[in-house]
Design a protein around this motif. Sequence first.
Motif, mmCIF file in Angstrom:
data_model
loop_
_atom_site.group_PDB
_atom_site.id
_atom_site.type_symbol
_atom_site.label_atom_id
_atom_site.label_comp_id
_atom_site.label_asym_id
_atom_site.label_seq_id
_atom_site.Cartn_x
_atom_site.Cartn_y
_atom_site.Cartn_z
ATOM 1 N N SER A 126 0.765 -1.382 0.027
ATOM 2 C CA SER A 126 0.078 -0.123 -0.086
ATOM 3 C C SER A 126 0.941 1.177 -0.119
ATOM 4 O O SER A 126 0.472 2.511 -0.637
ATOM 5 N N ARG A 129 3.305 0.866 -3.540
ATOM 6 C CA ARG A 129 2.774 1.321 -4.984
ATOM 7 C C ARG A 129 1.898 2.388 -4.600
ATOM 8 O O ARG A 129 1.127 2.745 -5.768
ATOM 9 N N PHE A 131 -1.090 3.375 -3.135
ATOM 10 C CA PHE A 131 -2.438 3.176 -3.219
ATOM 11 C C PHE A 131 -3.004 4.392 -2.863
ATOM 12 O O PHE A 131 -2.902 5.053 -1.868
ATOM 13 N N SER A 136 -7.771 0.450 -5.209
ATOM 14 C CA SER A 136 -6.358 -0.197 -5.265
ATOM 15 C C SER A 136 -6.110 -1.201 -4.183
ATOM 16 O O SER A 136 -5.381 -2.303 -4.723
ATOM 17 N N PHE A 137 -6.420 -0.917 -3.070
ATOM 18 C CA PHE A 137 -6.469 -2.132 -2.274
ATOM 19 C C PHE A 137 -7.082 -3.549 -2.598
ATOM 20 O O PHE A 137 -6.566 -4.278 -2.451
ATOM 21 N N GLU A 140 -5.348 -5.240 -5.313
ATOM 22 C CA GLU A 140 -4.074 -6.011 -4.850
ATOM 23 C C GLU A 140 -4.749 -7.396 -3.864
ATOM 24 O O GLU A 140 -3.893 -8.327 -4.106
#
Length: 153
Positions: A126, A129, A131, A136-137, A140
């Motif tokens: 997190s 990258r 986030f 985004s979380f 992943e």
Amino acid sequence: MKCPVCSYEDSKVIDSRPVDGSNSIRRRRECPACHTRFTTYEVVDTLTPFVIKKDGSRELFDSNKLLAGLLKACEKRPVDPQAVTEEIAAAIKGSMKTDIPSKQIGEMVMDRLKELDEVAYVRFASVYREFKDIDSFMKEISALKNSPKHKDK
């Protein structure tokens, strides 16, 4: 080795032995010109690579920075951040590369954390990258759930 007394260009090694607990060797030497005896220590010269940052700048690799990020990611998790830091640092220095992209270091850490603890992995990812939102979380986590490790479960 130059004699420290008369500056004669050569010396003879009389005795060599490892120094306890380190990667160095103690050598007793004698100058053939003036017969002075002296001690030298030989140590392994380790290469500290430069990290190439996202903006193209370079800085010396600092395992303390890596440890700081891992401490946050591994907080209250069954992962030893010091051990992971030492493992990654050894791999980086062992590669004998003079330059290593920060992206490569981040990927090495994430690969190792993915093996050890998925929560620590997502925490590190997190930040690494960057986030920006919950989507985004979720991407992943979804990728993690669909990995071969979870397909068998």
